[in-house]
Write a protein that holds these residues in place. Structure first.
Motif, mmCIF file in Angstrom:
data_model
loop_
_atom_site.group_PDB
_atom_site.id
_atom_site.type_symbol
_atom_site.label_atom_id
_atom_site.label_comp_id
_atom_site.label_asym_id
_atom_site.label_seq_id
_atom_site.Cartn_x
_atom_site.Cartn_y
_atom_site.Cartn_z
ATOM 1 N N ARG A 117 10.387 -6.163 17.556
ATOM 2 C CA ARG A 117 8.999 -6.569 17.324
ATOM 3 C C ARG A 117 8.813 -8.043 17.676
ATOM 4 O O ARG A 117 7.859 -8.412 18.371
ATOM 5 C CB ARG A 117 8.638 -6.341 15.858
ATOM 6 N N LEU B 73 0.418 -3.481 15.098
ATOM 7 C CA LEU B 73 1.683 -2.915 14.612
ATOM 8 C C LEU B 73 1.527 -2.328 13.208
ATOM 9 O O LEU B 73 2.238 -1.401 12.834
ATOM 10 C CB LEU B 73 2.765 -4.002 14.600
ATOM 11 N N GLY C 41 4.910 0.275 15.820
ATOM 12 C CA GLY C 41 4.450 0.080 14.444
ATOM 13 C C GLY C 41 4.797 1.265 13.568
ATOM 14 O O GLY C 41 5.212 1.098 12.417
ATOM 15 N N LEU D 217 2.556 -0.575 21.203
ATOM 16 C CA LEU D 217 2.493 -1.173 19.869
ATOM 17 C C LEU D 217 2.296 -0.119 18.785
ATOM 18 O O LEU D 217 2.864 -0.229 17.694
ATOM 19 C CB LEU D 217 1.360 -2.201 19.814
ATOM 20 N N LEU E 161 8.438 1.065 12.712
ATOM 21 C CA LEU E 161 8.682 0.035 11.703
ATOM 22 C C LEU E 161 8.308 0.530 10.309
ATOM 23 O O LEU E 161 9.042 0.317 9.339
ATOM 24 C CB LEU E 161 7.876 -1.221 12.047
ATOM 25 N N THR F 130 12.704 -4.929 13.815
ATOM 26 C CA THR F 130 12.078 -6.229 13.573
ATOM 27 C C THR F 130 12.418 -7.194 14.704
ATOM 28 O O THR F 130 11.561 -7.964 15.164
ATOM 29 C CB THR F 130 12.542 -6.808 12.227
#
Length: 305
Positions: free
Chosen positions: A96, A134, A74, A70, A77, A93
């Protein structure tokens, strides 16, 4: 031998919340029996996890690789969001969403295997914890350690951070799978008068509240400092923009002045040109008249001869 605090914490946060307090009491009594008052105090300060936190701790123990991923996801992202990479952001996304769904489904299955039903509110707590992990590397590490006492809450956006992670303390290392304690636990007993009393419980709660408040103050200070630096950069950019605007306005004014002078000069030269042309026309007319007069005079003289 007195219980090891880290090993005991790993064991406790792998237990269902209903089993947490009785087992903690046993460990505290064992530490007191060994005259290890510091260990007993540290164990007594460990807080019972909420059901959502317990579910997250179970997931961290049974799926450590997925939970450990994670933090990296994260970061990816946030990088995609900062770089405004639409394709990368959409792909991450989607990844995720799939990961969150898979982790929640995995946690529900683990809970069912323990005979525990997971309601929608507990599932949402887990989803929030995953979202916080995240959004915030510190939350991701707290989640992966498997010692949460409360579910985590995500902040706004990926860079907004999350609420401070409340956990059972200790080293930030991968937690052992449930039921893998390396030492036999003391015989289970019902809590007795030697367990943590209400005053100790209240003091531990106040200590945790103070720690949370300290973290909140520190986070607020960091955000204030970041905001002040951002404001200073904005003021600097505004000052430079104002200077550039002034310089451009002065250049425009100078060009306008030069244009006005050029237009006035053009008007004056046009007037002089018109005057010169008129004078030339008048001189040409006078020359023609003079030539005709000369021709007439020469003709009259010729007649006299």
């Amino acid at each position: 031998m007195a219980p090891d605090v880290d090993e005991a914490a790993d064991e406790l946060y792998g237990l269902h919340p209903d089993e947490f307090v009785p087992r903690r009491t046993e460990l505290v009594k064992a530490a007191k029996a060994e005259k290890a008052s510091d260990v007993a105090k540290a164990l007594g300060a460990l807080r019972k996890p909420s059901l959502g936190a317990w579910l997250a701790n179970v997931l961290a123990r049974e799926s450590p690789d997925e939970v450990g991923a994670l933090e990296e996801l994260g970061g990816q992202l946030r990088s995609a969001q900062e770089s405004l990479s639409g394709d990368a952001l959409r792909a991450l996304t989607r990844q995720r969403r799939e990961l969150v769904g898979a982790l929640v489904a995995r946690a529900r299955k683990l809970a069912r295997e323990d005979g525990v039903g997971v309601g929608d509110s507990v599932a949402r707590d887990l989803e929030n914890t995953i979202a916080a992990a995240l959004a915030d590397p510190a939350a991701a590490r707290a989640f992966a350690a498997g010692r949460l006492t409360t579910a985590l809450e995500p902040g706004v956006g990926f860079e907004g951070g999350s609420t401070p992670a409340r956990s059972g303390g200790g080293a930030r290392r991968r937690p052992p799978p449930r039921g893998s304690s390396s030492r036999p636990a003391p015989p289970r007993q019902e809590p007795g008068p030697d367990g943590p009393d209400d005053d100790a419980e209240d003091e531990a709660e106040r200590a945790h509240a103070r720690e949370a408040a300290d973290r909140a103050v520190e986070r607020a200070r960091e955000e204030r400092d970041d905001a002040m630096r951002a404001a200073e950069r904005a003021r600097s950019r505004a000052g430079q923009a104002e200077a550039d605007h002034t310089e451009a306005a002065e250049a425009v004014a100078s060009l306008r002045e030069r244009l006005e002078r050029a237009e006035a000069q053009e008007a004056a030269t046009q007037e002089a040109l018109d005057t010169a042309r008129q004078a030339a026309e008048e001189a040409e007319t006078a020359a023609d008249e003079a030539r005709r007069a000369l021709d007439q005079a020469e003709a009259e003289r010729a007649d006299l001869e």
